[in-house]
Enzyme design. Structure first.
Site, short mmCIF file in Angstrom:
data_model
loop_
_atom_site.label_atom_id
_atom_site.label_comp_id
_atom_site.label_asym_id
_atom_site.label_seq_id
_atom_site.Cartn_x
_atom_site.Cartn_y
_atom_site.Cartn_z
N LYS A 36 -9.41 44.65 1.00
CA LYS A 36 -9.04 45.57 -0.07
C LYS A 36 -9.20 44.95 -1.46
O LYS A 36 -9.57 45.65 -2.40
CB LYS A 36 -7.60 46.05 0.13
CG LYS A 36 -6.52 45.02 -0.09
CD LYS A 36 -5.15 45.62 0.11
CE LYS A 36 -4.05 44.60 -0.07
NZ LYS A 36 -3.92 44.09 -1.43
N THR A 37 -8.97 43.64 -1.57
CA THR A 37 -9.12 43.00 -2.88
C THR A 37 -10.57 43.05 -3.33
O THR A 37 -10.88 43.29 -4.50
CB THR A 37 -8.61 41.55 -2.84
OG1 THR A 37 -7.25 41.55 -2.39
CG2 THR A 37 -8.69 40.92 -4.21
N ASP A 81 -2.58 48.82 -6.47
CA ASP A 81 -2.61 48.07 -5.22
C ASP A 81 -1.24 48.16 -4.55
O ASP A 81 -0.22 48.40 -5.21
CB ASP A 81 -2.96 46.61 -5.52
CG ASP A 81 -3.32 45.82 -4.27
OD1 ASP A 81 -3.50 46.44 -3.21
OD2 ASP A 81 -3.41 44.59 -4.37
N GLU A 82 -1.21 47.95 -3.23
CA GLU A 82 0.04 47.94 -2.45
C GLU A 82 0.87 49.20 -2.72
O GLU A 82 2.09 49.13 -2.95
CB GLU A 82 0.87 46.69 -2.79
CG GLU A 82 0.13 45.37 -2.59
CD GLU A 82 -0.07 45.00 -1.13
OE1 GLU A 82 0.23 45.82 -0.25
OE2 GLU A 82 -0.54 43.88 -0.86
N GLN A 110 2.22 48.50 6.65
CA GLN A 110 2.75 47.28 6.05
C GLN A 110 3.84 47.57 5.02
O GLN A 110 4.12 46.75 4.15
CB GLN A 110 1.62 46.48 5.40
CG GLN A 110 0.57 46.00 6.39
CD GLN A 110 -0.48 45.12 5.72
OE1 GLN A 110 -0.21 44.00 5.31
NE2 GLN A 110 -1.69 45.65 5.64
N ARG A 140 -0.93 38.10 9.98
CA ARG A 140 -1.14 36.97 9.07
C ARG A 140 -1.98 35.88 9.75
O ARG A 140 -2.52 35.00 9.08
CB ARG A 140 0.19 36.33 8.65
CG ARG A 140 1.19 37.19 7.89
CD ARG A 140 0.60 37.92 6.75
NE ARG A 140 0.19 39.27 7.16
CZ ARG A 140 -0.57 40.07 6.45
NH1 ARG A 140 -1.06 39.68 5.30
NH2 ARG A 140 -0.89 41.27 6.88
#
Length: 812
Positions: free
Chosen positions: A68-69, A254-255, A296, A668
């Site tokens: 996504k970044t 974002d997020e 998430q 992770r």
């Protein structure tokens, strides 16, 4: 892949036409920046679609590790290079300063220094920039201070004293958490007072009102105020809202799954249609792209509302959604495990992560006798992995609550395993650093009473509590600020001549140093002068205490931070980059203080070591781990009541959040994942037997290699049901072990016990108040009579197990 046009289905992609508010710039003979092929190179089809999308609001559902970044940074570069967007028309919101800096750096690598004109920042930093220019409309000065949690707690202590509320019954943290919840819902003090349900909430509302009054008197805001005040400003002044809607033609968030109601409302003010603004001068809403993953969403306890992302397509009727499922981080085994666990959540949209990186190793499972044995297993396995070529810095150990780190620290220290716990006392929370920053805040905003009181007698200069009280009385009598009262301290009733003289010396220093601020002196120069003129540094340097030597080093580091800031022309979060670039604004002391105040917790997470450094094992909670990745992950404490947490067991909504937390932990891991649990774990000083976590039952059987199972673990000795020890089935109890259940020990304990309180009659769902923890809700009961134990959820304080015979708790 070498070109986006080789992707099936993307042959149709062409540079979208610019929006009416974005006239295409004249192209130079030689092209500046990357080509469109370079901007789309290496992207898969959904990623490329997200980058080139134009028009309707866009939701990018980005699974863990799905790049996504890269999508965000390439899209920003695409807007500038291909659609002719002015960098100053782009607002990109992240949740940490570290993420913002990384994104800005990546975009600058693609399009050059033009990227510096963008607003890439956290919600709080973006709001500060707006407030610095517009907050005078609400009666604040632009030099307002920003209070962190410690400042807020100190102010709340003064508020409770003013209202004559018992701080044991109305704990400052509990009151502040209640206020924070209201601010996140955009409920001001007046509306909060109208919605109270009992005497305790009425007292909380009164504290809220007084707290806000004292903040305003100090020309200060706390963190929650920054967003709430900005939203109220945009709602109250349509012309201000229109200014920023015209300014920001492209908004990226974002997020998005971590946004609370106030943050959602801010985005809505900037990007949604507002019928009341209809008119010939109105511009179309900004182009909005939000990126997130409902799977998430793990910050409900901070006010995050998962409905913001689940209902995006309802909030923006013409919205488009793109799903990113290809994972570039983990093996297929790890992803299949994550998919299997999160698939048990009912309220989610279907999504299955996949990778073409191969299956990888199976998950390793371990059932330990107790938490110490679990930690020894982790330590031994790390040693084995390091011997096999891994680095300690590749390894992370995750747990549900901070308290669980203690046993790992004990074992790691015993075995000589290098480690670092993410958390603890951070740099900006150290006393000497906070003292220095308080001096700087007073120079910028002398009305900041909390900072002023902190440094008034630091270092010691003969201004005691009595003198401070005399000045405070004068301030109330004359209705002036505390600093103004200090300037005429000799008129304070009852003040000693020596104290008045010491106060005059302090005021002279502050006035002298304020002239440096007014002259626009560099923050690092001001800080060094403050440390010298105040006598603070001299007192530490002549001290024989070795700790004071460390404090001097910390202050030197703070000066280095200020110097680095001073030499970065676009470092100031409140300085508009356009103004900085034009040379009309030089970031000053106010900007430096904001940089420090707005550092997020997650910015403190250490980077993985580089080069030849073998690094150290990282210990952290699952909440802290979000956004990170490690080659090797140990997911520990998988027991019902531990993880999932006890307070979630009776609440389906909270249980789903715990499962999302497990999903975050699993994803992770890049190469190896370990899961472990203990049959017996110490709780409140006594052994507690917890069943295996339900998340273990959700792991795919064929993907987990259980190296040790519950069959090999100990069972309770049946000879003494009250025994505080256990033995392996069929093995005799250790004869040398102390017997804590003997009559002698019981008599000794009984003689030292406090006299019993009357045990309140409680049931699950009852509301109670505790002298220290504030208000809470009973979630479970066990035992009878004097042995009654209640599990009470105190919100942000967590679930506490209270022995009702002793606990200072009352039923509401």
């Amino acid at each position: 892949m070498s070109s986006p046009f080789t992707i099936p289905g993307l042959e149709h992609i062409q540079p979208p036409a610019g929006q009416p508010s974005e006239p295409a710039p004249a192209r130079a003979p030689s092209r500046r920046g990357p080509t469109r092929e370079q901007l789309l190179e290496g992207l898969n089809e959904p990623q490329a679609e997200a980058v080139v999308h134009a028009g309707a609001p866009l939701l990018v559902v980005a699974g863990a590790g799905s790049g996504k970044t890269r999508v965000l940074t390439r899209r920003i570069a695409w807007l500038v290079a291909e659609r002719g967007a002015h960098p100053g028309s782009i607002l990109a919101i992240t949740f940490t300063n570290k993420a913002a800096a990384e994104m800005k750096e990546r975009v600058e690598e693609l399009v050059g220094k033009r990227a510096r004109l963008m607003w890439v920042s956290t919600f709080h930093s973006a709001c500060v920039r707006i407030l610095r220019k517009e907050v005078d409309k609400l009666g604040f000065k632009s030099s307002f201070s920003i209070y962190d949690s410690a400042d807020s707690k100190r102010l709340m202590g003064l508020v409770l004293k003013e209202l004559e509320l018992d701080p044991k019954k109305y704990q400052p943290n509990a009151v502040l958490n209640w206020i924070s919840d209201r601010k996140n819902e955009l409920v001001d003090a007046e509306d909060a007072a109208k919605d109270t349900k009992n005497a305790f909430e009425a007292a909380y509302a009164a504290a809220y009102k007084t707290y806000q009054r004292r903040l305003r008197e100090a020309n200060a805001m706390d963190f929650d105020d920054l967003i709430m005040t900005t939203v109220h400003l945009l709602m109250a002044f349509p012309e201000v809202r229109e200014t920023y809607r015209r300014r920001f033609r492209h908004v990226l968030v974002d997020e998005y799954q971590d946004t609370n109601h106030a943050q959602y409302a801010l985005i809505h003010q900037l990007c949604a249609e507002h019928p009341e603004d209809a008119g010939s001068e109105r511009v179309a809403p900004a182009e909005l792209m939000v990126v997130g993953d409902a799977d998430q969403s793990i910050y409900a306890f901070r006010g995050a509302n998962i409905r913001n992302i689940l209902d995006f397509e309802k909030d923006f009727a013409d919205a488009t959604s793109i799903l990113l499922e290809q994972n570039y981080r983990s093996t297929q085994t790890i992803l299949a495990t994550a998919n299997a666990v999160i698939g048990n959540n009912a309220s989610r949209k279907p999504k299955r992560l996949w990778t073409d990186a191969g299956d990888g190793d199976r998950i390793v499972g371990w059932v330990a006798d107790d938490e110490h044995a679990e930690a020894r297993f982790v330590s031994d396995e790390i040693d084995r992995l390091v011997d096999a070529g891994a680095r300690a810095g590749d390894v992370a150990v995750f747990y549900r609550t901070n308290a669980q780190s203690r046993v790992f620290e004990e074992i790691f220290m015993r075995t000589g395993q290098p480690y670092k716990v993410v958390g603890g006392v951070r740099f900006y929370e150290r006393k000497e650093v906070r003292d220095a920053l308080a001096y700087l805040r007073v120079l910028v905003n002398p009305a900041d009473e909390i900072s002023l009181r902190r440094v008034l007698n630091t270092p010691k200069r003969g201004i005691g509590d009595r003198a401070e009280a005399c000045v405070n009385f004068l301030a109330e009598q004359e209705r002036v600020t505390f600093f103004e009262a200090l300037t005429m301290a000799d008129r304070a009733p009852g003040i000693a001549t020596r104290s008045a003289k010491a106060i005059k010396g302090f005021v002279d220093i502050i006035v002298e140093l304020q002239q440096m601020v007014e002259a626009g002196e560099r923050p690092d120069v001001i800080l060094e002068t403050v440390l010298d003129r105040s006598g603070y540094l001299a007192e530490l340097e002549v001290s024989d205490d070795p700790q004071d030597g460390t404090r001097v080093e910390n202050l030197a580091e703070l000066v280095a931070v200020a110097r680095e800031f001073s030499e970065d022309p676009v470092a100031g979060p409140s300085a508009d980059p356009t103004d900085v670039e034009a040379g009309t604004v030089t970031p000053g002391l106010t900007d430096f203080l904001e940089r420090v105040a707005l550092v997020a917790d997650s910015d403190q997470i250490p980077d993985n070591p580089d080069g030849e450094d073998v690094g150290v094992v990282t210990l952290m909670t699952l909440h802290t781990a979000k956004g990170l990745e490690f080659p090797i992950v140990f997911l520990t404490g998988l027991e019902d009541g531990v993880f999932p947490h006890q307070r979630s067991l009776g609440d389906p909504t909270e249980l789903e959040e715990e499962r999302r937390l497990a999903y975050v932990g699993i994803t992770r891991a890049r190469e190896k994942l370990y899961v472990s649990r203990a049959v017996v774990r110490s709780a409140w000083g006594a052994p507690s037997h917890n069943p295996a976590s339900r998340f273990i039952d959700e792991l795919p059987i064929d993907l987990v290699d259980w190296k040790r199972t519950a069959d090999a673990a100990p069972r309770w000795s049946r000879s003494d049901p009250d025994a505080n020890s256990f033995s392996r089935m069929g093995a005799p109890t250790d004869a040398g072990r102390r017997n804590f259940t003997s009559a002698a020990m019981r008599m000794d304990a009984s003689s030292k016990a406090k006299s019993a309180r009357e045990v309140p009659s409680l049931a699950p769902g009852d509301r109670v108040v505790h002298d220290s923890f504030g208000m809470g809700t009973v979630v479970a009961l066990e035992g009878v009579g004097d042995k009654s134990v209640a599990s009470v959820d105190f919100g942000s304080q967590g679930v506490k197990r209270l022995l009702l015979r002793y606990a200072p708790v009352e039923k509401l």
